[in-house]
Motif scaffolding. Structure first.
Motif, PDB file in Angstrom:
ATOM      1  N   ARG A 112       0.979  -1.216   0.114  1.00 30.41           N
ATOM      2  CA  ARG A 112      -0.076   0.097  -0.100  1.00 30.41           C
ATOM      3  C   ARG A 112       0.831   1.173   0.140  1.00 30.41           C
ATOM      4  NH1 ARG A 112      -3.667  -2.015   4.940  1.00 30.41           N
ATOM      5  NH2 ARG A 112      -4.560  -3.906   3.943  1.00 30.41           N
ATOM      6  N   THR A 113       2.093   0.985   0.146  1.00 25.56           N
ATOM      7  CA  THR A 113       2.874   2.238   0.090  1.00 25.56           C
ATOM      8  C   THR A 113       3.442   2.484  -1.443  1.00 25.56           C
ATOM      9  OG1 THR A 113       5.081   0.916   0.349  1.00 25.56           O
ATOM     10  CG2 THR A 113       4.035   1.502   2.381  1.00 25.56           C
ATOM     11  N   ARG A 114       4.536   3.370  -1.554  1.00 26.82           N
ATOM     12  CA  ARG A 114       5.148   3.409  -2.827  1.00 26.82           C
ATOM     13  C   ARG A 114       5.796   2.291  -3.456  1.00 26.82           C
ATOM     14  NH1 ARG A 114       8.927   6.339   0.556  1.00 26.82           N
ATOM     15  NH2 ARG A 114      10.976   5.250   0.292  1.00 26.82           N
ATOM     16  N   LEU A 115       5.901   1.125  -2.945  1.00 25.09           N
ATOM     17  CA  LEU A 115       6.639  -0.249  -3.492  1.00 25.09           C
ATOM     18  C   LEU A 115       5.592  -0.677  -4.511  1.00 25.09           C
ATOM     19  CD1 LEU A 115       8.112  -1.655  -0.023  1.00 25.09           C
ATOM     20  CD2 LEU A 115       9.393  -0.542  -1.974  1.00 25.09           C
ATOM     21  N   GLY A 116       4.243  -0.216  -3.963  1.00 23.07           N
ATOM     22  CA  GLY A 116       3.261  -0.836  -5.204  1.00 23.07           C
ATOM     23  C   GLY A 116       2.922  -2.337  -4.837  1.00 23.07           C
ATOM     24  N   ARG A 117       1.669  -2.657  -5.594  1.00 21.37           N
ATOM     25  CA  ARG A 117       0.930  -3.927  -5.394  1.00 21.37           C
ATOM     26  C   ARG A 117       1.772  -5.312  -5.834  1.00 21.37           C
ATOM     27  NH1 ARG A 117      -1.787  -5.386  -9.907  1.00 21.37           N
ATOM     28  NH2 ARG A 117      -1.825  -3.884 -11.688  1.00 21.37           N
ATOM     29  N   ARG A 118       2.835  -5.046  -6.535  1.00 17.43           N
ATOM     30  CA  ARG A 118       3.723  -6.107  -6.908  1.00 17.43           C
ATOM     31  C   ARG A 118       4.852  -6.576  -6.072  1.00 17.43           C
ATOM     32  NH1 ARG A 118       3.630  -5.634 -13.541  1.00 17.43           N
ATOM     33  NH2 ARG A 118       1.174  -5.821 -13.956  1.00 17.43           N
ATOM     34  N   PHE A 119       4.959  -5.630  -5.084  1.00 13.08           N
ATOM     35  CA  PHE A 119       6.051  -5.633  -4.307  1.00 13.08           C
ATOM     36  C   PHE A 119       6.150  -7.372  -3.419  1.00 13.08           C
ATOM     37  CE2 PHE A 119       7.881  -5.638   0.082  1.00 13.08           C
ATOM     38  CZ  PHE A 119       9.106  -5.698  -0.234  1.00 13.08           C
ATOM     39  N   ILE A 120       7.363  -8.078  -3.395  1.00  7.30           N
ATOM     40  CA  ILE A 120       7.499  -9.089  -2.835  1.00  7.30           C
ATOM     41  C   ILE A 120       8.441  -8.994  -1.890  1.00  7.30           C
ATOM     42  CG2 ILE A 120       8.069 -11.625  -3.197  1.00  7.30           C
ATOM     43  CD1 ILE A 120       5.779 -10.876  -4.691  1.00  7.30           C
ATOM     44  N   LEU A 121       7.923  -9.286  -0.619  1.00  7.71           N
ATOM     45  CA  LEU A 121       9.124  -9.521   0.593  1.00  7.71           C
ATOM     46  C   LEU A 121       9.738 -10.696   0.639  1.00  7.71           C
ATOM     47  CD1 LEU A 121       9.707  -7.756   3.282  1.00  7.71           C
ATOM     48  CD2 LEU A 121       8.159  -9.327   4.456  1.00  7.71           C
ATOM     49  N   HIS A 122      10.862 -10.405   0.528  1.00  6.54           N
ATOM     50  CA  HIS A 122      12.084 -11.597   0.534  1.00  6.54           C
ATOM     51  C   HIS A 122      11.883 -12.368   1.828  1.00  6.54           C
ATOM     52  CE1 HIS A 122      16.071 -13.759   0.114  1.00  6.54           C
ATOM     53  NE2 HIS A 122      15.485 -13.697  -1.133  1.00  6.54           N
ATOM     54  N   ASP A 123      12.198 -13.727   1.815  1.00  5.43           N
ATOM     55  CA  ASP A 123      12.123 -14.295   3.056  1.00  5.43           C
ATOM     56  C   ASP A 123      13.415 -14.378   4.038  1.00  5.43           C
ATOM     57  OD1 ASP A 123      13.931 -15.792   1.632  1.00  5.43           O
ATOM     58  OD2 ASP A 123      13.168 -17.719   1.586  1.00  5.43           O
ATOM     59  N   SER A 124      14.415 -13.489   3.446  1.00  8.00           N
ATOM     60  CA  SER A 124      15.170 -13.244   4.445  1.00  8.00           C
ATOM     61  C   SER A 124      15.121 -12.011   5.350  1.00  8.00           C
ATOM     62  CB  SER A 124      16.821 -12.982   3.723  1.00  8.00           C
ATOM     63  OG  SER A 124      16.457 -11.581   3.121  1.00  8.00           O
ATOM     64  N   PHE A 125      13.791 -11.398   5.236  1.00 10.26           N
ATOM     65  CA  PHE A 125      13.360 -10.492   5.859  1.00 10.26           C
ATOM     66  C   PHE A 125      12.087 -10.743   6.951  1.00 10.26           C
ATOM     67  CE2 PHE A 125      14.389  -7.886   2.074  1.00 10.26           C
ATOM     68  CZ  PHE A 125      15.569  -7.322   2.444  1.00 10.26           C
ATOM     69  N   MET A 126      12.257 -10.048   7.990  1.00  8.93           N
ATOM     70  CA  MET A 126      11.021 -10.198   8.998  1.00  8.93           C
ATOM     71  C   MET A 126      10.392  -8.783   9.234  1.00  8.93           C
ATOM     72  SD  MET A 126      12.389 -10.447  12.610  1.00  8.93           S
ATOM     73  CE  MET A 126      10.942  -9.820  13.171  1.00  8.93           C
ATOM     74  N   CYS A 127       9.522  -8.701   9.837  1.00 15.91           N
ATOM     75  CA  CYS A 127       8.902  -7.144  10.296  1.00 15.91           C
ATOM     76  C   CYS A 127       8.383  -7.023  11.618  1.00 15.91           C
ATOM     77  CB  CYS A 127       7.753  -7.068   9.232  1.00 15.91           C
ATOM     78  SG  CYS A 127       7.913  -7.057   7.342  1.00 15.91           S
ATOM     79  N   ALA A 128       8.498  -5.735  11.977  1.00 15.60           N
ATOM     80  CA  ALA A 128       7.851  -5.343  13.323  1.00 15.60           C
ATOM     81  C   ALA A 128       7.574  -3.954  13.257  1.00 15.60           C
ATOM     82  CB  ALA A 128       8.918  -5.476  14.108  1.00 15.60           C
ATOM     83  N   GLY A 129       6.591  -3.553  14.093  1.00 11.79           N
ATOM     84  CA  GLY A 129       6.091  -2.179  13.993  1.00 11.79           C
ATOM     85  C   GLY A 129       4.750  -1.970  13.594  1.00 11.79           C
ATOM     86  N   GLY A 130       4.614  -0.857  12.694  1.00  8.30           N
ATOM     87  CA  GLY A 130       3.477  -0.477  12.287  1.00  8.30           C
ATOM     88  C   GLY A 130       2.387   0.441  13.016  1.00  8.30           C
ATOM     89  N   GLU A 131       3.053   0.766  14.054  1.00  5.55           N
ATOM     90  CA  GLU A 131       2.286   1.745  15.090  1.00  5.55           C
ATOM     91  C   GLU A 131       2.856   3.000  15.068  1.00  5.55           C
ATOM     92  OE1 GLU A 131       1.339  -1.754  18.643  1.00  5.55           O
ATOM     93  OE2 GLU A 131       2.740  -0.075  18.892  1.00  5.55           O
ATOM     94  N   LYS A 132       1.824   3.936  15.136  1.00  2.00           N
ATOM     95  CA  LYS A 132       2.089   5.262  14.890  1.00  2.00           C
ATOM     96  C   LYS A 132       2.994   6.007  15.748  1.00  2.00           C
ATOM     97  CE  LYS A 132       0.057   9.945  13.711  1.00  2.00           C
ATOM     98  NZ  LYS A 132      -1.195  10.733  13.679  1.00  2.00           N
ATOM     99  N   GLY A 133       4.076   6.670  15.255  1.00  2.03           N
ATOM    100  CA  GLY A 133       5.254   7.166  16.118  1.00  2.03           C
ATOM    101  C   GLY A 133       6.146   6.262  16.853  1.00  2.03           C
ATOM    102  N   LYS A 134       6.096   5.016  16.376  1.00  2.00           N
ATOM    103  CA  LYS A 134       7.084   3.996  17.089  1.00  2.00           C
ATOM    104  C   LYS A 134       7.657   3.111  16.239  1.00  2.00           C
ATOM    105  CE  LYS A 134       5.563   1.975  20.726  1.00  2.00           C
ATOM    106  NZ  LYS A 134       4.824   1.129  21.796  1.00  2.00           N
ATOM    107  N   ASP A 135       8.950   3.431  15.738  1.00  2.53           N
ATOM    108  CA  ASP A 135       9.834   2.809  14.895  1.00  2.53           C
ATOM    109  C   ASP A 135      11.181   2.946  15.155  1.00  2.53           C
ATOM    110  OD1 ASP A 135      10.349   1.342  12.745  1.00  2.53           O
ATOM    111  OD2 ASP A 135       9.262   2.800  11.243  1.00  2.53           O
ATOM    112  N   ALA A 136      12.115   2.120  14.347  1.00  5.86           N
ATOM    113  CA  ALA A 136      13.421   2.233  14.220  1.00  5.86           C
ATOM    114  C   ALA A 136      13.594   3.468  13.174  1.00  5.86           C
ATOM    115  CB  ALA A 136      14.289   1.243  13.830  1.00  5.86           C
ATOM    116  N   CYS A 137      14.665   4.248  13.051  1.00 10.37           N
ATOM    117  CA  CYS A 137      14.785   5.204  11.768  1.00 10.37           C
ATOM    118  C   CYS A 137      16.129   5.161  11.507  1.00 10.37           C
ATOM    119  CB  CYS A 137      14.039   6.391  12.417  1.00 10.37           C
ATOM    120  SG  CYS A 137      13.373   7.503  11.077  1.00 10.37           S
ATOM    121  N   ARG A 138      16.468   6.373  10.680  1.00 12.94           N
ATOM    122  CA  ARG A 138      17.719   6.783  10.127  1.00 12.94           C
ATOM    123  C   ARG A 138      18.653   6.626  11.126  1.00 12.94           C
ATOM    124  NH1 ARG A 138      17.931  11.845   6.390  1.00 12.94           N
ATOM    125  NH2 ARG A 138      19.957  10.909   6.151  1.00 12.94           N
ATOM    126  N   GLY A 139      19.772   6.249  10.910  1.00 14.10           N
ATOM    127  CA  GLY A 139      20.980   6.037  11.843  1.00 14.10           C
ATOM    128  C   GLY A 139      20.910   4.944  12.822  1.00 14.10           C
TER     129      GLY A 139
END
Length: 380
Positions: free
Chosen positions: A295-322
């Motif tokens: 749903r982001t700029r990655l587009g509807r064909r984006f495939i998340l590689h299985d070498s990744f995992m995810c966490a977060g998605g809550e407003k104002g709570k995240d890792a960031c640059r640096g």
């Protein structure tokens, strides 16, 4: 007034004076906690940290004679009653290791188990989220600051990493493509303030070898993991605040868990000082993460590689640059020890609702890590 009472009042007043003179922001609850600590010979820490230090040392109130009840002495602060308690700071989570060999010597010593926090509090920062969510010293004793020598010959902060062995750091690959190991040093010690690097052999080590994941992709950041081997192992003893984080167990099952990430990245400056900041995040399944990232700029064909995992998605709570290279830390099931779940890798913006952050999965690269350590006869 008895000499005993006068002495304690003198100590208490002087502690408050030092606190004021330090220029740090403090609340009324902090003052109360100082008194609680002084009169009970304990430290105000989060409940789970007392358990990691020694669960038997939660302070009980005596009810006369030799009997006692199980009511803990609670400190002020926290999100709910009893979250912060007064705990005696003794360490019992030590394991005897025979014939320990760091290629320097062979000996039998007592070493702290991986994933145990060192609740050695040097700076009182019992803050809620509104205050920046700053950890206190020793809370994450495996997080290291990695410094790089710039063209002027000065050491500047580069990224973060985590000790998985006293002489091995796990961090993000995209920081170390075609890099010279001699250009990097690391500092450890559980500090929250990021200061300039110093030639202190107790807390600083030279990187002597960089081993990148063989299947890393520089464009997509697949397999975003790197091992940094140090010239000398950090000493993990009862007198310092350094420890390693555990590797993920083989039979891991922590669905619907929340984990922690900490780093010195964007937004970590308080009163002109760059400090380690932490945030707790929910784990997100790869299927849900892929759906949300589409749903982001990655587009509807984006495939998340299985070498990744995810966490977060809550407003104002995240890792960031640096924060790249910092560990995503989860509790081992049924224990009060942390293991390395993921490495801060990339994201779409920072802290947007329903947009999780993406981490290199340590579970996926565990076999590669163990193979590389085995080549050097290093055992976890």
């Amino acid at each position: 007034m008895s000499l005993y009472r006068f002495w304690w009042r003198f100590v208490f007043v002087n502690c408050l004076w030092v606190t004021v003179q330090s220029g740090r922001r403090f609340k009324r609850e902090d003052i109360v906690n100082v008194a609680i600590e002084l009169f009970n010979n304990c430290k105000c820490v989060y409940d789970y940290q007392c358990s990691t230090v020694n669960g038997e040392n939660m302070i009980d109130q005596r009810s006369g004679g030799e009997s006692r009840n199980s009511t803990k002495i609670t400190c002020k602060g926290g999100r709910f009653d009893g979250e912060i308690i007064c705990c005696k700071q003794t360490y019992t989570n030590w394991t005897e290791i025979t014939n320990l060999d760091y290629k320097n010597n062979t000996k039998t010593e007592m070493f702290l188990k991986c994933g145990i926090q060192r609740a050695k509090i040097n700076v009182r920062v019992l803050t809620d989220e509104e205050d920046g969510n700053v950890p206190f010293n020793g809370e994450f004793p495996w997080i290291v600051a990695i410094y790089k020598k710039n063209i002027a010959g000065r050491w500047v902060f580069y990224c973060s990493g985590a000790l998985i062995h006293p002489k091995v750091i796990l961090t993000a690959n995209h920081y170390f493509r075609s890099k010279n190991a001699a250009d990097f040093k690391v500092t450890a010690g559980g500090y929250i303030e990021l200061s300039r690097i110093e030639d202190n052999l107790n807390s600083t080590r030279q990187v002597v070898e960089i081993v990148n994941h063989p299947k890393f992709d520089k464009d997509s950041l697949y397999n975003d993991g790197t091992l940094l081997f140090l010239n000398e192992a950090f000493q993990i003893t009862k007198t310092n605040s350094i420890n390693t984080i555990c590797m993920p167990p083989d039979d891991l099952n922590i669905n619907n868990s929340r984990c922690l990430v900490a780093g010195w990245g964007k937004g970590s400056t308080i009163d002109g000082t760059r400090v380690l900041k932490k945030v707790d995040l929910p784990l997100v399944s790869n299927s849900k993460c892929q759906e949300q990232l589409r749903r982001t700029r990655l587009g509807r064909r984006f495939i998340l590689h299985d070498s990744f995992m995810c966490a977060g998605g809550e407003k104002g709570k995240d890792a960031c640059r640096g924060d790249g290279g910092s560990p995503l830390m989860c509790l081992l099931p049924g224990e009060r020890r942390y293991f390395h779940m993921g490495i801060v890798s990339w994201g779409i913006g920072c802290g947007s609702e329903n947009v999780p952050g993406v981490y290199a999965s340590v579970i996926k690269m565990k076999s590669w890590i163990l193979d590389e350590l085995n080549k050097k006869e290093i055992k976890l």
